[in-house]
Design a protein around this motif. Structure first.
Motif, short mmCIF file in Angstrom:
data_model
loop_
_atom_site.label_atom_id
_atom_site.label_comp_id
_atom_site.label_asym_id
_atom_site.label_seq_id
_atom_site.Cartn_x
_atom_site.Cartn_y
_atom_site.Cartn_z
N THR A 6 0.85 -1.19 0.00
CA THR A 6 0.00 0.00 0.00
C THR A 6 0.89 1.25 0.00
O THR A 6 2.10 1.15 0.17
CB THR A 6 -0.88 0.03 1.26
N VAL A 7 0.27 2.41 -0.15
CA VAL A 7 1.01 3.67 -0.09
C VAL A 7 1.74 3.77 1.26
O VAL A 7 2.91 4.15 1.31
CB VAL A 7 0.08 4.89 -0.29
N ARG A 8 1.05 3.40 2.33
CA ARG A 8 1.65 3.48 3.67
C ARG A 8 2.91 2.60 3.76
O ARG A 8 3.93 3.00 4.30
CB ARG A 8 0.64 3.05 4.72
N GLU A 9 2.81 1.38 3.21
CA GLU A 9 3.93 0.45 3.26
C GLU A 9 5.10 0.93 2.39
O GLU A 9 6.26 0.81 2.79
CB GLU A 9 3.48 -0.95 2.83
N ALA A 11 5.72 4.07 1.62
CA ALA A 11 6.27 5.23 2.32
C ALA A 11 7.21 4.77 3.44
O ALA A 11 8.31 5.32 3.59
CB ALA A 11 5.14 6.09 2.89
N ALA A 12 6.82 3.74 4.17
CA ALA A 12 7.67 3.22 5.24
C ALA A 12 8.95 2.61 4.67
O ALA A 12 10.04 2.83 5.20
CB ALA A 12 6.90 2.19 6.06
N LEU A 13 8.81 1.87 3.56
CA LEU A 13 9.96 1.24 2.92
C LEU A 13 10.97 2.29 2.45
O LEU A 13 12.17 2.14 2.63
CB LEU A 13 9.48 0.40 1.73
N LEU A 14 10.45 3.37 1.87
CA LEU A 14 11.31 4.44 1.35
C LEU A 14 11.66 5.48 2.42
O LEU A 14 12.41 6.41 2.14
CB LEU A 14 10.65 5.12 0.16
N LYS A 15 11.05 5.35 3.59
CA LYS A 15 11.24 6.30 4.70
C LYS A 15 10.88 7.73 4.27
O LYS A 15 11.63 8.67 4.47
CB LYS A 15 12.67 6.23 5.24
N ASN A 17 7.22 10.47 3.66
CA ASN A 17 5.85 10.76 4.06
C ASN A 17 4.86 10.09 3.09
O ASN A 17 5.15 9.97 1.90
CB ASN A 17 5.68 12.29 4.04
N GLU A 18 3.72 9.67 3.60
CA GLU A 18 2.71 9.03 2.74
C GLU A 18 2.26 9.96 1.62
O GLU A 18 2.04 9.51 0.49
CB GLU A 18 1.49 8.61 3.57
N LYS A 19 2.11 11.25 1.93
CA LYS A 19 1.70 12.20 0.89
C LYS A 19 2.72 12.26 -0.22
O LYS A 19 2.38 12.36 -1.39
CB LYS A 19 1.53 13.61 1.50
N LEU A 24 4.44 10.99 -5.76
CA LEU A 24 5.39 10.33 -6.66
C LEU A 24 4.68 9.30 -7.54
O LEU A 24 4.95 9.21 -8.74
CB LEU A 24 6.50 9.64 -5.86
N ALA A 25 3.76 8.56 -6.96
CA ALA A 25 2.99 7.57 -7.73
C ALA A 25 2.11 8.26 -8.77
O ALA A 25 2.06 7.85 -9.93
CB ALA A 25 2.14 6.72 -6.79
#
Length: 61
Positions: A6-9, A11-15, A17-19, A24-25
């Motif tokens: 997901t976007v959240r995951e 974002a966490a992987l890339l460290k 922010n979700e926004k 970027l997507a």
């Protein structure tokens, strides 16, 4: 097929922010696809993208 993130995951992987991940997507800067209006990402594609980014930056020196 690799794991779907997901976007959240992502974002966490890339460290990041979700926004930022969503932006970027939406711009096509990270590989993703929409399912029912929500962004999803293949872990393998994201890992390949990370590798390409680090290789690009390594050659800019």
């Amino acid at each position: 097929m690799s794991e779907i993130l997901t976007v959240r995951e992502v974002a966490a992987l890339l460290k990041i922010n979700e926004k930022t991940a969503y932006k970027l997507a939406a711009k096509g800067e990270i590989p993703g696809f929409k399912v029912g209006g929500s962004w999803r990402f293949e872990r393998g594609e994201i890992e390949s993208w990370i590798k390409r980014q680090t290789e690009k930056q390594g050659h800019q020196g």
